[in-house]
Design an enzyme around this catalytic site. Structure first.
Site, PDB file in Angstrom:
ATOM      1  NE  ARG A  50      -0.502   1.714   3.644  1.00 62.94           N
ATOM      2  CZ  ARG A  50       0.641   2.389   3.855  1.00 62.94           C
ATOM      3  NH1 ARG A  50       1.773   1.775   4.138  1.00 62.94           N
ATOM      4  NH2 ARG A  50       0.652   3.710   3.762  1.00 62.94           N
ATOM      5  N   GLY A  51       0.221   2.414  -0.100  1.00 61.99           N
ATOM      6  CA  GLY A  51       0.982   3.659  -0.192  1.00 61.99           C
ATOM      7  C   GLY A  51       1.210   3.945  -1.664  1.00 61.99           C
ATOM      8  CB  ALA A  52       0.591   6.965  -3.685  1.00 70.56           C
ATOM      9  NE  ARG A  95      -6.244   0.639  -2.068  1.00 71.65           N
ATOM     10  CZ  ARG A  95      -5.589   1.269  -1.076  1.00 71.65           C
ATOM     11  NH1 ARG A  95      -4.292   1.082  -0.899  1.00 71.65           N
ATOM     12  NH2 ARG A  95      -6.248   2.082  -0.262  1.00 71.65           N
ATOM     13  CD  GLN A 202      -3.813   2.769   6.636  1.00 69.31           C
ATOM     14  OE1 GLN A 202      -4.476   3.236   7.564  1.00 69.31           O
ATOM     15  NE2 GLN A 202      -4.351   2.533   5.446  1.00 69.31           N
ATOM     16  CG  ASP A 243      -3.183   8.050  -1.796  1.00 65.93           C
ATOM     17  OD1 ASP A 243      -3.202   8.593  -0.686  1.00 65.93           O
ATOM     18  OD2 ASP A 243      -2.783   6.891  -1.986  1.00 65.93           O
ATOM     19  CG  ASN A 253      -2.881  11.767   1.854  1.00 60.64           C
ATOM     20  OD1 ASN A 253      -2.329  10.821   1.291  1.00 60.64           O
ATOM     21  ND2 ASN A 253      -2.595  12.102   3.097  1.00 60.64           N
ATOM     22  CE  LYS A 254      -5.564   5.839   3.946  1.00 60.72           C
ATOM     23  NZ  LYS A 254      -6.452   4.832   3.346  1.00 60.72           N
TER      24      LYS A 254
HETATM   25  O1  MRU Z   1      -4.812   3.241   1.838  1.00 67.21           O
HETATM   26  P1  MRU Z   1      -3.318   3.429   1.829  1.00 67.21           P
HETATM   27  O2  MRU Z   1      -2.655   2.926   3.060  1.00 67.21           O
HETATM   28  O3  MRU Z   1      -2.687   2.956   0.551  1.00 67.21           O
HETATM   29  O4  MRU Z   1      -3.183   5.006   1.857  1.00 67.21           O
HETATM   30  C1  MRU Z   1      -1.905   5.585   1.885  1.00 67.21           C
HETATM   31  C2  MRU Z   1      -1.964   7.055   1.963  1.00 67.21           C
HETATM   32  O5  MRU Z   1      -3.009   7.688   1.930  1.00 67.21           O
HETATM   33  C3  MRU Z   1      -0.672   7.773   2.009  1.00 67.21           C
HETATM   34  O6  MRU Z   1      -0.774   8.934   2.774  1.00 67.21           O
HETATM   35  C4  MRU Z   1      -0.326   8.168   0.564  1.00 67.21           C
HETATM   36  O7  MRU Z   1      -0.346   7.053  -0.264  1.00 67.21           O
HETATM   37  C5  MRU Z   1       0.977   8.794   0.493  1.00 67.21           C
HETATM   38  S1  MRU Z   1       2.198   7.554   0.747  1.00 67.21           S
HETATM   39  C6  MRU Z   1       3.673   8.081   0.509  1.00 67.21           C
END
Ligand code: MRU
Length: 402
Positions: A50-52, A95, A202, A243, A253-254
């Site tokens: 996970r994470g962009a 996703r 997270q 993201d 973003n999250k």
């Molecule tokens: O749902 P996730 O855990 O993939 O979400 C991650 C985030 O929202 C992060 O803040 C975003 O991807 C930036 S990661 C460097």
């Protein structure tokens, strides 16, 4: 204690994609081996990876897996291209919100287009090579972002961050947390407030763990405590990732990011967004154009606990052996709680879900929200920092990316 000791998140080894299973961190650091692109899609959907930025590289490795299992054996180029397009779209949509996932897949599609004369076997070598290069480029971009971002801070700074933007959200090093790692090396980090980041924690599971590994002073707070620590004057800067960043500078973003931006504005605290250029999507004008992923209601209706049984006597070991002899074993419980037993990594694992809410409750579970560009102080990228004072982020973003 150093960031260099953190594990790499995703890599290619012996014709398979290996990744750290983040659904079980920090208590269990199992390595998941994906031999097929379908397996990697499941890992993406379950947030094992996970994470962009990590998703961008996962997208490329998913195409490498397809090529390894199916593509390189195909003889007819037309059929190869048509199947490639089908799989590329399936992977890109695993996703919907982070632009990096389709971006990573598109990089491999460009490679195929650039080499019309290569056989599928030759293309396979190129795809794996390109995906590995992308993994290295991700680390280099993160280190550059860290250096660019750390320059914004002069002395000991109290940060607040949200979700996980650390090494685990990338191939290695991290984006916003990478800035904190670099600033820490330069003696500029006094403290980091870590938002727990409900519903999947997270922050509490991953960011808190990374900061402890690196030895950075930090404290975990529940998301609804951020306003209080800001009001007390205990936060000098909010720093987090993205993201997708649209042409007008809106940040997706999250979930929870928008609320933090409003709080930061109210308390005159600078609000920094850190993301590689691959997270910018100039094809979408504003944040409201982005598809926001809605996730399973069970993420809010209860809690998941995973762990390993450690049988100390033969009788228990025999019972666990019998239950898992034919593969994973479902153990339904009363009140809708549920447990699955499995033999994994030489032990007996369990994944249990416990309902904490009334069974009839309605749930809304968006994974991301939109922060208007007006709430962002600056965007930290590997190419440089875009200060938002001009109030024309589109022009500034285009100038930097072009
Ligand atoms: O749902 P996730 O855990 O993939 O979400 C991650 C985030 O929202 C992060 O803040 C975003 O991807 C930036 S990661 C460097």
């Amino acid at each position: 204690m150093s960031v260099e000791n953190l594990p790499r998140t995703i890599w290619w080894e012996n014709g398979a994609t290996h990744l750290i299973d983040q659904t079980r961190l920090p208590l269990q650091g199992d390595i998941l081996v994906c031999n097929t692109y379908e397996g990697l899609i499941s890992a993406i959907k379950s947030l094992a990876v996970r994470g962009a930025p990590a998703l961008g590289v996962a997208g490329a490795y998913a195409m490498a897996l397809w090529s390894q299992v199916e593509g390189r054996l195909m003889e007819d180029r037309e059929k190869y291209l048509s199947r490639f397009t089908e799989v590329a779209s399936e992977v890109s949509q695993a996703r919907p919100t982070a632009i990096n996932l389709p971006w990573g897949v598109a990089k491999i599609a460009e490679l195929i287009e650039e080499h019309p004369d290569r056989t599928p076997v030759q293309l396979h070598e190129l795809i794996v090579e390109r995906a590995n290069e992308m993994a290295q480029e991700d680390e280099a971009a993160n280190r550059a972002m860290g250096a660019n971002g750390a320059e914004l801070f002069d002395g000991p700074t109290k940060f607040l961050t949200h979700c996980n933007t650390g090494s685990l959200a990338t191939v290695f090093f991290g984006t916003a947390l990478g800035v904190i790692f670099t600033a820490h090396d330069q003696g500029k980090v006094e403290h980091v407030w870590v938002d727990e980041t409900r519903p999947l924690n997270q922050g509490g599971r991953l960011t808190a763990w990374e900061l402890l590994q690196v030895g950075i002073p930090s404290a975990l707070i529940a998301d609804d405590m951020a306003a209080d620590v800001m009001a007390k004057g205990w936060v000098d800067a909010v720093i987090l990732g993205a993201d997708r960043i649209c042409a007008d500078g809106d940040v997706v973003n999250k979930i929870g990011t928008y609320g933090l931006s409003v709080l930061a504005k109210e308390h005159n605290i600078p609000f920094y967004v850190t993301a590689p250029s691959s997270t910018f999507d100039l094809t979408l004008e504003r944040g409201s154009d982005v598809e926001i992923e809605e996730r399973d209601s069970r993420e809010i209706e209860g809690v998941t606990i995973s762990g390993k049984f450690d049988p100390s006597d033969d009788r228990t070991a025999r019972a666990l052996d019998a239950l898992t002899a034919e593969g994973p074993c479902d153990l339904p419980m009363s009140k809708g709680h549920h447990m699955t037993l499995d033999r994994k990594g030489g032990g007996y694992s369990f994944d249990a879900w416990f309902r904490t809410t009334p069974p009839q409750v309605m749930v809304f579970n968006p994974a991301f929200d939109v922060t208007p560009a007006a709430n962002v102080t600056a965007y930290i990228t590997e190419l440089g920092v875009i200060h938002n004072e001009t109030k024309d982020p589109t022009a500034a973003i285009k100038a930097l990316l072009e």
